[in-house]
Design a protein around this motif. Structure first.
Motif, PDB file in Angstrom:
ATOM      1  N   GLY A 430      43.002  35.496  50.086  1.00  0.00           N
ATOM      2  CA  GLY A 430      42.214  34.528  50.836  1.00  0.00           C
ATOM      3  C   GLY A 430      40.727  34.627  50.587  1.00  0.00           C
ATOM      4  O   GLY A 430      39.984  33.687  50.880  1.00  0.00           O
ATOM      5  N   LEU A 431      40.263  35.742  50.037  1.00  0.00           N
ATOM      6  CA  LEU A 431      38.835  35.919  49.755  1.00  0.00           C
ATOM      7  C   LEU A 431      38.429  35.344  48.403  1.00  0.00           C
ATOM      8  O   LEU A 431      37.248  35.344  48.058  1.00  0.00           O
ATOM      9  CB  LEU A 431      38.477  37.414  49.797  1.00  0.00           C
ATOM     10  CG  LEU A 431      38.709  38.122  51.135  1.00  0.00           C
ATOM     11  CD1 LEU A 431      38.409  39.603  50.996  1.00  0.00           C
ATOM     12  CD2 LEU A 431      37.851  37.513  52.227  1.00  0.00           C
ATOM     13  N   LEU A 432      39.396  34.878  47.620  1.00  0.00           N
ATOM     14  CA  LEU A 432      39.105  34.404  46.264  1.00  0.00           C
ATOM     15  C   LEU A 432      38.611  32.970  46.267  1.00  0.00           C
ATOM     16  O   LEU A 432      38.944  32.168  47.141  1.00  0.00           O
ATOM     17  CB  LEU A 432      40.368  34.495  45.400  1.00  0.00           C
ATOM     18  CG  LEU A 432      40.985  35.877  45.197  1.00  0.00           C
ATOM     19  CD1 LEU A 432      42.273  35.746  44.387  1.00  0.00           C
ATOM     20  CD2 LEU A 432      40.018  36.829  44.500  1.00  0.00           C
ATOM     21  N   GLU A 433      37.837  32.652  45.227  1.00  0.00           N
ATOM     22  CA  GLU A 433      37.513  31.253  44.954  1.00  0.00           C
ATOM     23  C   GLU A 433      38.775  30.560  44.429  1.00  0.00           C
ATOM     24  O   GLU A 433      39.710  31.205  43.943  1.00  0.00           O
ATOM     25  CB  GLU A 433      36.392  31.155  43.917  1.00  0.00           C
ATOM     26  CG  GLU A 433      35.093  31.808  44.339  1.00  0.00           C
ATOM     27  CD  GLU A 433      34.435  31.089  45.512  1.00  0.00           C
ATOM     28  OE1 GLU A 433      34.706  29.881  45.675  1.00  0.00           O
ATOM     29  OE2 GLU A 433      33.678  31.735  46.259  1.00  0.00           O
ATOM     30  N   ALA A 434      38.797  29.242  44.504  1.00  0.00           N
ATOM     31  CA  ALA A 434      40.004  28.485  44.151  1.00  0.00           C
ATOM     32  C   ALA A 434      40.454  28.756  42.721  1.00  0.00           C
ATOM     33  O   ALA A 434      41.648  28.956  42.450  1.00  0.00           O
ATOM     34  CB  ALA A 434      39.758  26.988  44.347  1.00  0.00           C
ATOM     35  N   GLU A 435      39.509  28.794  41.762  1.00  0.00           N
ATOM     36  CA  GLU A 435      39.888  29.001  40.366  1.00  0.00           C
ATOM     37  C   GLU A 435      40.389  30.423  40.137  1.00  0.00           C
ATOM     38  O   GLU A 435      41.317  30.644  39.344  1.00  0.00           O
ATOM     39  CB  GLU A 435      38.692  28.701  39.452  1.00  0.00           C
ATOM     40  CG  GLU A 435      39.084  28.480  38.004  1.00  0.00           C
ATOM     41  CD  GLU A 435      37.922  28.032  37.137  1.00  0.00           C
ATOM     42  OE1 GLU A 435      38.154  27.683  35.969  1.00  0.00           O
ATOM     43  OE2 GLU A 435      36.775  28.037  37.624  1.00  0.00           O
TER      44      GLU A 435
END
Length: 850
Positions: A430-435
């Motif tokens: 959940g902490l990641l950017e979409a890409e």
């Protein structure tokens, strides 16, 4: 304003859409009630009245407004231009307003996004971010308590001496820290180094970063004279609140509205402080503030935990490793397995739920395998150990084979995100950017790692971008970068991959991702085919061996979706499989799945499949399948127009004749194949044909021709640089020397080298042939007892490896055993033979060479 008495409690109006935030509304209601306030919520209203009348009446009687927002804007009723949600916010302009926004929100409706943007631009209210109902409950409780003390206090506190604020102490561990002594020492040594001001412990969720940081803080406590401060940040999602939390934890003076930075700088000043910032991964934007704080406080050292580094020049990273796994054989004694930190942790946590739990002969292997399956991840091991309350380790291991969800839930005092391993991984994702998140999901298709080139191809990215994203995922500790001598190789912990694979399966493009993966490795195998057979074989063999898992995934995908591609893929990989020789059982099962439909294939594909089937069946000793392949392959030979395929198929036919006992037919087919291969620059298969010809000629008494062919095979194999082919030619040369009764010393020189190489490359077949030749050599030298011992050793190795004797060699061992039995007598022979059969491969080799 005077705070009302309990029978006239302050009313707190809670505004939100209903369905999507039901859990959050309950958490807020509990938080309000815990402060002896009254929650006012729309769904409890009188339904006979119009909704607008209900919430407007409730707002008129409320004292505080709380707004909860996530993705839905809410219904716009007839006659209204805005939703009830926004109308409630407008009507509450005269009240103290506390606003909370849930994230992530990938599907947030544009109207709600616009409303939140207006709130931010007007700067009349600020809102806080949250991720879970539990986190929201804590935020509301704290914010309401602060609001009450600031806005609703009846009188100012009486003047007097200010209580001295004390730093937040290190948390007291409720469980023992197992297997981390070496890591504690390394972290403390790093923090002690001159000039090191910031040490960040990184690693995936559940690796034990917090416990390690606290243990290191305890070890360092006496070295920081001013004190040690522990700041838990797991519930903080706004980077602007990090220093405020640190100031509260440290007891810094922020009275009068001074900024947290100023309060901390004043407190820390030039004194020696250790500041532990725990769980920074969701507030990495605080890095400039951390850097500034270090610059202003020369005596300050910071120990941080995060799934990714802050990226500061002053930072030193300590990647927290998994716990060491049990080494040694699967059947190692419980005492030896218990020395592993991973097993020790399992036993310690199992005893917490079952005090009588012990590592025994009956459960030690299962416990060790559970720890290996969970890759030494402490949280996963603790969750698994907790299941021993009801499940024995063997049953638990079986459930883990089906799903890692069998780990269940952890202790109630763990953070909510660590109650299950799935929650831990989902928190990190959940902490990641979409890409970044998209590439992580795609990476779940790979087995045992991948290359940047492969990731780019499967994800449809430029290689530079794939590299950047993989580095970002590594910084988040969701993958790690390994090196296998061929360059950086990203890998994913299986405990992470198991859950990310679920996200991949839910994607609409999942089938396309898997197809691109299969096609990439099919093309890689096609590129490798010719180099594997020629001078470039070593580089390509190493590359494909590291991709064995991915090649298996590709084959299984084609078995399910596009079987016509497989015969040529098998042809490309067969040189690797024959040399590698440790995946042939699975290859045989793949071939068996295709054989029922072989006649429907094009002639060349049919020949490729039958050739693969004959070679692999011969390698694993499946004589019936070899002979069955010959029945279909021989009629195809005239129709094969590809010179290479024709030559190797004919060599395989020669092998099938030998297995059927027709040595003359085998020699004819082998000779024809050898003539074709000599003109094609095919050192791999030419060497194989030469060894076959020499072996058959030895068996039929054509010793001079055998010597020429086997010497040529050895020389070609050494130029080719293939140890397996070198070993095969040496074994046959040694056997020929013994058969021809050449001087024992000369035969031993060849056999000794053959035996050493057989052990080095784990070639059981060549080892058994070497031992058989040594046995004959011993008998010819008058040592019948040693001949029986070595014959038994050869039989023991052959039986344990599941090998059959090569047909051309079946007569000689039988003749030798009869002669040895006659020389020793039945009892003496049986005793020595049985003793040899019990010898390990290395012990058997030592007995042969003494």
């Amino acid at each position: 304003m005077i705070i009302r008495t309990p029978d006239q409690r302050l009313r707190v109006f809670v505004s939100s859409t209903l369905g999507e935030l039901a859990n959050e509304r309950r958490a807020v209601s509990r938080a309000i009630s815990a402060l002896r306030l009254t929650p006012v919520m729309f769904e409890t209203g009188a339904r006979p009245h119009p909704p607008q009348d209900v919430y407007r009446a409730y707002l008129e009687q409320s004292d505080i407004f709380i707004g909860l927002y996530w993705q839905r804007y809410g219904l716009v009723s007839p006659g209204m231009e805005i939703s009830g949600l926004e109308d409630e916010l407008k009507l509450a302009e005269g009240l103290p307003r506390l606003l909370y926004v849930k994230g992530p929100a990938p599907d947030r409706e544009p109207e709600l996004a616009a409303m939140l943007a207006r709130i931010a631009s007007e700067a009349a209210d600020s809102y806080r971010h949250f991720r879970s109902a539990a986190e929201l409950g804590r935020l509301v409780r704290d914010d309401l308590a602060t609001l009450l003390s600031e806005r609703f206090a009846a009188v100012e506190p009486a003047p007097g001496p200010a209580a001295e604020a004390a730093p937040r102490p290190l948390p007291v561990g409720t469980t023992s820290l197992v297997g981390r002594e070496q890591d504690i020492e390394k972290v403390t040594e790093l923090a002690r180094r001159p000039g090191v001001r910031l040490v960040t412990l990184t690693g995936p969720g559940g690796i034990g970063k917090t416990r390690l940081a606290v243990a290191a803080g305890e070890r360092l406590r006496g070295e920081f004279s001013a004190g040690t401060v522990f700041v838990p940040l797991d519930a903080v999602t706004d980077p602007a609140l990090v220093l405020a939390g640190a100031a509260r934890a440290a007891g810094a003076d922020t009275a009068g509205g001074s900024a947290p930075m100023e309060g901390l700088a004043e407190l820390f000043s030039d004194s020696e402080w250790l500041l532990i910032l725990d769980n920074l991964e969701q507030v990495l934007e605080v890095a400039p503030d951390v850097d500034k704080l270090l610059g202003r406080c020369s005596g300050l050292t910071i120990l941080a935990t995060s799934r990714t580094v802050l990226g500061l020049r002053a930072e030193r990273e300590y990647p927290v490793p998994p716990l060491a796994l049990p080494a040694g054989p699967a059947g190692a004694a419980p005492g030896d397995l218990a020395a592993s930190p991973a097993v020790a942790l399992f036993v310690d946590r199992a005893r917490a739920v079952r005090p009588d739990f012990a590592l025994t002969e009956a459960n030690a292997v299962a416990v060790a395998e559970i720890c290996r399956r969970l890759e030494g991840l402490p949280l996963a091991i603790e969750l698994a150990a907790a299941r021993t309350r009801l499940l024995d380790p063997g049953t638990l291991l079986g459930r883990l084979s089906d799903s890692l969800d069998a780990l269940g839930t952890g202790a109630a005092d763990l953070p909510e995100r660590q109650h299950t391993l799935r929650a831990t991984v989902e928190w990190s994702v959940g902490l990641l950017e979409a890409e970044e998140r998209s590439l992580l999901e795609i990476d779940a298709v790979f087995d045992d790692g991948w290359t940047i080139e492969a990731a780019a191809a499967v994800a449809g990215l430029e290689e530079d971008r794939a590299l950047e994203l993989c580095e970002a995922l590594a910084r988040h500790s969701l993958i790690y970068l390994d090196s296998d001598g061929l360059g950086p190789r990203p890998r994913m912990l299986e405990t992470v991959r198991a859950f990310v694979a679920d996200r991949l399966a839910a994607r609409p493009d999942a089938a396309e991702v898997r197809r691109r993966h299969a096609d990439y490795y099919c093309e890689l195998a096609r590129q490798a085919e010719e180099p594997l057979r020629r001078a470039g074989w070593r580089e390509w063999a190493g590359r494909l061996q590291s991709e064995a898992g991915n090649l298996g995934v590709a084959v299984r995908w084609y078995l399910a979706h596009d079987r016509a591609r497989l015969p040529h893929l098998f042809r490309s990989l067969l040189p690797l499989w024959v040399v590698q020789n440790d995946t042939l059982d699975e290859v045989c099962s793949w071939v068996a799945q295709l054989l029922p439909d072989v006649d429907a294939l094009e002639p060349q594909a049919r020949a490729e499949l039958l050739w693969t089937g004959a070679v692999t069946a011969r390698e694993v000793g499946d004589d019936a399948s070899v002979v069955a392949a010959r029945e279909r392959l021989v009629p195809l030979l005239p129709a094969i127009s590809d010179p290479y395929l024709h030559a190797v198929a004919q060599l395989a036919v020669g092998w099938t004749f030998a297995i059927a006992g027709d040595l003359d037919g085998a020699q004819q087919e082998t000779a024809a194949s050898l003539d074709q291969l000599r003109s094609q620059d095919e050192p791999l298969w030419t060497t194989a044909a030469l060894v076959t010809a020499g072996s058959l000629e030895t068996a039929t008494g054509r010793y001079d021709a055998a010597g020429r062919h086997l010497s040529e095979a050895r020389d070609l194999a050494e130029r080719f640089g293939n140890d397996r082919l070198i070993t095969g030619s040496l074994v046959q040369l040694g056997t020929l020397a013994v058969t021809r009764r050449e001087p024992a010393r000369d035969a031993r020189v060849v056999l000794d080298r053959a035996l050493d190489l057989s052990l080095a490359i784990h070639s059981s077949r060549n080892l058994t042939l070497s031992l058989a030749a040594y046995a004959q050599l011993a008998f010819d030298g008058g040592d019948a007892g040693r001949a029986a011992l070595l014959s038994g050793a050869a039989e023991g190795v052959r039986r344990r490896a599941g090998l059959r004797a090569w047909p051309s060699r079946q007569r000689e061992p039988g003749q030798l055993l009869s002669q040895v039995r006659e020389a020793l007598g039945a009892d003496g022979f049986d005793r020595e033979f049985a003793a040899g059969a019990r010898l390990s491969q290395r012990a058997a080799a030592a007995a042969a060479q003494r």
